[in-house]
Design a protein around this motif. Structure first.
Motif, mmCIF file in Angstrom:
data_model
loop_
_atom_site.group_PDB
_atom_site.id
_atom_site.type_symbol
_atom_site.label_atom_id
_atom_site.label_comp_id
_atom_site.label_asym_id
_atom_site.label_seq_id
_atom_site.Cartn_x
_atom_site.Cartn_y
_atom_site.Cartn_z
ATOM 1 N N ALA A 22 0.851 -1.194 0.000
ATOM 2 C CA ALA A 22 0.000 0.000 0.000
ATOM 3 C C ALA A 22 0.884 1.240 0.000
ATOM 4 O O ALA A 22 1.922 1.269 0.672
ATOM 5 C CB ALA A 22 -0.914 -0.008 1.221
ATOM 6 N N THR A 23 0.499 2.275 -0.743
ATOM 7 C CA THR A 23 1.374 3.450 -0.892
ATOM 8 C C THR A 23 1.551 4.212 0.418
ATOM 9 O O THR A 23 2.482 5.006 0.539
ATOM 10 C CB THR A 23 0.827 4.430 -1.960
ATOM 11 O OG1 THR A 23 -0.517 4.763 -1.618
ATOM 12 C CG2 THR A 23 0.880 3.804 -3.336
ATOM 13 N N ASP A 24 0.667 3.966 1.405
ATOM 14 C CA ASP A 24 0.885 4.591 2.714
ATOM 15 C C ASP A 24 1.709 3.684 3.624
ATOM 16 O O ASP A 24 1.908 3.988 4.798
ATOM 17 C CB ASP A 24 -0.447 4.955 3.378
ATOM 18 C CG ASP A 24 -1.294 3.726 3.669
ATOM 19 O OD1 ASP A 24 -0.850 2.595 3.358
ATOM 20 O OD2 ASP A 24 -2.400 3.890 4.204
ATOM 21 N N GLY A 25 2.177 2.559 3.087
ATOM 22 C CA GLY A 25 3.021 1.650 3.847
ATOM 23 C C GLY A 25 2.285 0.855 4.916
ATOM 24 O O GLY A 25 2.903 0.152 5.712
ATOM 25 N N SER A 26 0.968 0.941 4.912
ATOM 26 C CA SER A 26 0.206 0.318 6.002
ATOM 27 C C SER A 26 0.177 -1.201 5.913
ATOM 28 O O SER A 26 -0.033 -1.872 6.917
ATOM 29 C CB SER A 26 -1.222 0.857 6.016
ATOM 30 O OG SER A 26 -1.844 0.587 4.771
ATOM 31 N N ARG A 27 0.393 -1.749 4.732
ATOM 32 C CA ARG A 27 0.335 -3.214 4.638
ATOM 33 C C ARG A 27 0.912 -3.725 3.331
ATOM 34 O O ARG A 27 1.015 -2.992 2.343
ATOM 35 C CB ARG A 27 -1.116 -3.684 4.750
ATOM 36 C CG ARG A 27 -1.971 -3.115 3.637
ATOM 37 C CD ARG A 27 -3.389 -3.614 3.698
ATOM 38 N NE ARG A 27 -4.257 -2.722 2.923
ATOM 39 C CZ ARG A 27 -5.469 -3.036 2.532
ATOM 40 N NH1 ARG A 27 -5.994 -4.206 2.863
ATOM 41 N NH2 ARG A 27 -6.198 -2.182 1.833
ATOM 42 N N VAL A 28 1.278 -5.015 3.366
ATOM 43 C CA VAL A 28 1.560 -5.774 2.153
ATOM 44 C C VAL A 28 0.370 -6.707 1.998
ATOM 45 O O VAL A 28 0.173 -7.613 2.817
ATOM 46 C CB VAL A 28 2.875 -6.563 2.276
ATOM 47 C CG1 VAL A 28 3.078 -7.444 1.047
ATOM 48 C CG2 VAL A 28 4.056 -5.610 2.425
ATOM 49 N N ALA A 308 9.711 -8.861 5.004
ATOM 50 C CA ALA A 308 10.247 -8.634 3.655
ATOM 51 C C ALA A 308 10.657 -7.170 3.501
ATOM 52 O O ALA A 308 10.017 -6.407 2.783
ATOM 53 C CB ALA A 308 9.197 -9.011 2.612
ATOM 54 N N PRO A 309 11.754 -6.779 4.175
ATOM 55 C CA PRO A 309 12.154 -5.366 4.116
ATOM 56 C C PRO A 309 12.454 -4.902 2.692
ATOM 57 O O PRO A 309 12.163 -3.765 2.329
ATOM 58 C CB PRO A 309 13.411 -5.300 4.995
ATOM 59 C CG PRO A 309 13.913 -6.700 5.072
ATOM 60 C CD PRO A 309 12.694 -7.571 4.986
ATOM 61 N N GLY A 310 13.022 -5.817 1.883
ATOM 62 C CA GLY A 310 13.393 -5.454 0.522
ATOM 63 C C GLY A 310 12.183 -5.157 -0.353
ATOM 64 O O GLY A 310 12.243 -4.314 -1.256
ATOM 65 N N VAL A 311 11.056 -5.854 -0.088
ATOM 66 C CA VAL A 311 9.824 -5.607 -0.848
ATOM 67 C C VAL A 311 9.242 -4.250 -0.457
ATOM 68 O O VAL A 311 8.881 -3.434 -1.314
ATOM 69 C CB VAL A 311 8.801 -6.748 -0.598
ATOM 70 C CG1 VAL A 311 7.427 -6.369 -1.146
ATOM 71 C CG2 VAL A 311 9.304 -8.040 -1.228
ATOM 72 N N TYR A 312 9.152 -4.021 0.843
ATOM 73 C CA TYR A 312 8.695 -2.699 1.321
ATOM 74 C C TYR A 312 9.572 -1.592 0.741
ATOM 75 O O TYR A 312 9.095 -0.577 0.244
ATOM 76 C CB TYR A 312 8.792 -2.637 2.851
ATOM 77 C CG TYR A 312 7.494 -2.881 3.587
ATOM 78 C CD1 TYR A 312 6.530 -1.881 3.690
ATOM 79 C CD2 TYR A 312 7.252 -4.106 4.194
ATOM 80 C CE1 TYR A 312 5.350 -2.095 4.387
ATOM 81 C CE2 TYR A 312 6.071 -4.335 4.888
ATOM 82 C CZ TYR A 312 5.116 -3.335 4.988
ATOM 83 O OH TYR A 312 3.958 -3.558 5.663
ATOM 84 N N GLY A 313 10.898 -1.783 0.850
ATOM 85 C CA GLY A 313 11.837 -0.730 0.462
ATOM 86 C C GLY A 313 11.864 -0.492 -1.032
ATOM 87 O O GLY A 313 12.019 0.652 -1.484
ATOM 88 N N ALA A 314 11.683 -1.554 -1.828
ATOM 89 C CA ALA A 314 11.648 -1.370 -3.281
ATOM 90 C C ALA A 314 10.439 -0.516 -3.655
ATOM 91 O O ALA A 314 10.523 0.359 -4.524
ATOM 92 C CB ALA A 314 11.602 -2.726 -3.986
#
Lengths: 323, 323
Positions: A22-28, A308-314
């Protein structure tokens, strides 16, 4: 109004992960992982990543009918050029001058940005993980090798030609162990997952007592860093020593980072975090012993907390680049 | 229209310099240097700096009748707090929690900003010296000790609590020489001016042949780094070795900086630049041997060219903070 997502892709030599962030970072919303199998060639790997990306987007739209994907962010190992979207060289994947960004954009039908995988990991932890709130954060990803990422003023720092952050390849022993990179005495040569396993095997070869051999049915070449952490947790003396030596090596490297960057956060990602306080307690002590007190007082050294930090960070790297 | 100036002040343990710097960086109209004599106490040192500052402003106004001073920038050694304007601790000057900014502002009747002296040196070289045009530059000031400054995106990087840039206190030998800072194996313990002199004397004590003793009438404790550079230039074999070893130590430290920051410029300031290509040629070779090729290709390693980089940089730090 639609719910906006970025497709985050983290490409590693062993596995790749794809998630809808989510573009607000609230979830994958949806997260998948598959083995990379680089021996099948770059085209094959890319086709499977694109297929998994499409599946992830479809599943997200099914679960969240108003989901809209505004772009794709992908993290890849090795030096790359963000402006051209080309991965220059990834020894683990066998890619040379690979136009990752444009191939992904075409395959997935979305605007795409690429960045280094270790950069993505620290950016993810800063966005939604252990380093939330950090202004100046360093990420150290310890797996087979040691990767690094630098976040200054809440933004990734890339350097003059996108090569910044090679924290694993800083010398802590000018005439020390030869590193895979060709240099001598790099932090990676002492404290990476491979180096941890190698130091344990060297001690066993020299006759040290340990439960380690019994954990691998006597096949010492099967010992991994993970085996060492497990044995250390179970009380094996040799394994505890190996972990404590790791803390001392990392402590020397981290003290350098603390004295150079005066960061507020150092976040450690990767398998080594499984060693827990057995590693982190002596690591913090070693840094406190070596680095300047005002800089030590300003920094917290923490394990990463994201799955999955790399997925969030990408995904975040895409947002920061295209915002 | 008036010609605008900033008064730049560079405070060191041995000397302080004061200059009137045009706000466009085009010139230093008047420049003075005096011995610091810290043994006379902080109030005495400050009174003399203020007197020299007033004299510099007067002389500038005499020479340039429309000169107008818009502020004062001062660089001081040791950790300091820019927000409060307080120098926390300077062993060389004996200052503790000294309110330098407000004392200077009151004494000189001008808005004042303070920053670290090594930060000012690299900022000065970026503005008008050897690092002009640099975007990401590191400054390494090699004198009695080794100071460092970091310019990223053309601005000074200060870290979480104004302590960033302690490049001299990064470990290149985890179990190496004890450093004055309490850590082991710091770059400063190998490659500072004091360390260069000490390594030469150690070699003489061990019986090495050299012209060095004749240059100091046999008083080995009078040998300085400067003596070593002079003897090396004149062909003394031992002195050349000491300089080449210095290049190797600095090369290990600089390679770390290249791999971490991927900078476009590393500028070296201080007395060590007098060693010239005898030092810089092997230094560049060592960095090229140790660091990643793409990062090596992006960086130039150069001696500083300004007579008073700290004066220029202190003025620029004022402009960047208050501009």
């Amino acid at each position: 109004m639609s719910t906006r997502f970025v497709l985050g892709i983290d490409i590693g030599g062993t596995t790749y992960s794809v998630g809808s962030v989510a573009t607000d970072g609230s979830r994958v919303a949806v997260l998948h992982e598959e083995p990379t199998r680089p021996e099948r060639g770059a085209d094959d790997v890319l086709a499977r990543i694109i297929a998994l990306g499409k599946r992830t987007m479809d599943e997200t739209r099914t679960a969240i009918p108003d989901a809209e994907f505004i772009g794709v962010g992908a993290g890849a190992p090795g030096p790359l050029n963000r402006a051209s979207g080309i991965v220059l060289l990834t020894p683990n994947l066998g890619w040379v001058d690979f136009p990752l960004r444009d191939r992904l954009a075409k395959g997935l039908g979305c605007t795409t940005e690429i960045d280094n995988d270790a950069n993505c990991a620290v950016l993810g932890e800063c966005w939604r993980g252990a380093a939330q709130g950090a202004v100046h954060a360093l990420g150290v990803t310890i797996g087979t090798g040691i990767g690094g990422g630098i976040v200054l003023g809440r933004r990734l720092y890339h350097g003059a030609s996108d090569c910044a952050g090679e924290i694993g390849h800083t010398t802590i022993e000018a005439n020390g162990r030869r590193c895979n990179c060709g240099n001598y005495g790099c932090l990676e040569a002492y404290a990476s997952g491979s180096a941890i396993a190698r130091r344990a095997v060297e001690a066993l070869d020299a006759g040290a007592e340990s439960t380690l051999p019994s954990l691998v049915d006597g096949a010492l070449d099967q010992i991994t860093a993970q085996t060492v952490y497990e044995a250390a947790s179970a009380g094996d003396e040799l394994s505890r020593e190996v972990v404590q030596d790791t803390a001392k090596f990392l402590g020397a490297g981290f003290a350098n980072l603390v004295n150079i960057f005066n960061p507020d956060t150092i976040v450690v990602c990767g398998g080594v975090t499984r060693a827990g306080e057995l590693l982190f307690a002596p690591l913090r002590r070693e840094v406190a012993k070596r680095a300047f007190k005002p800089a030590v007082a300003a920094v917290r050294i923490v394990p990463g907390t994201l799955e999955a930090p790399g997925v969030y960070g990408a995904a975040k790297a895409f947002l920061d680049a295209r915002g």
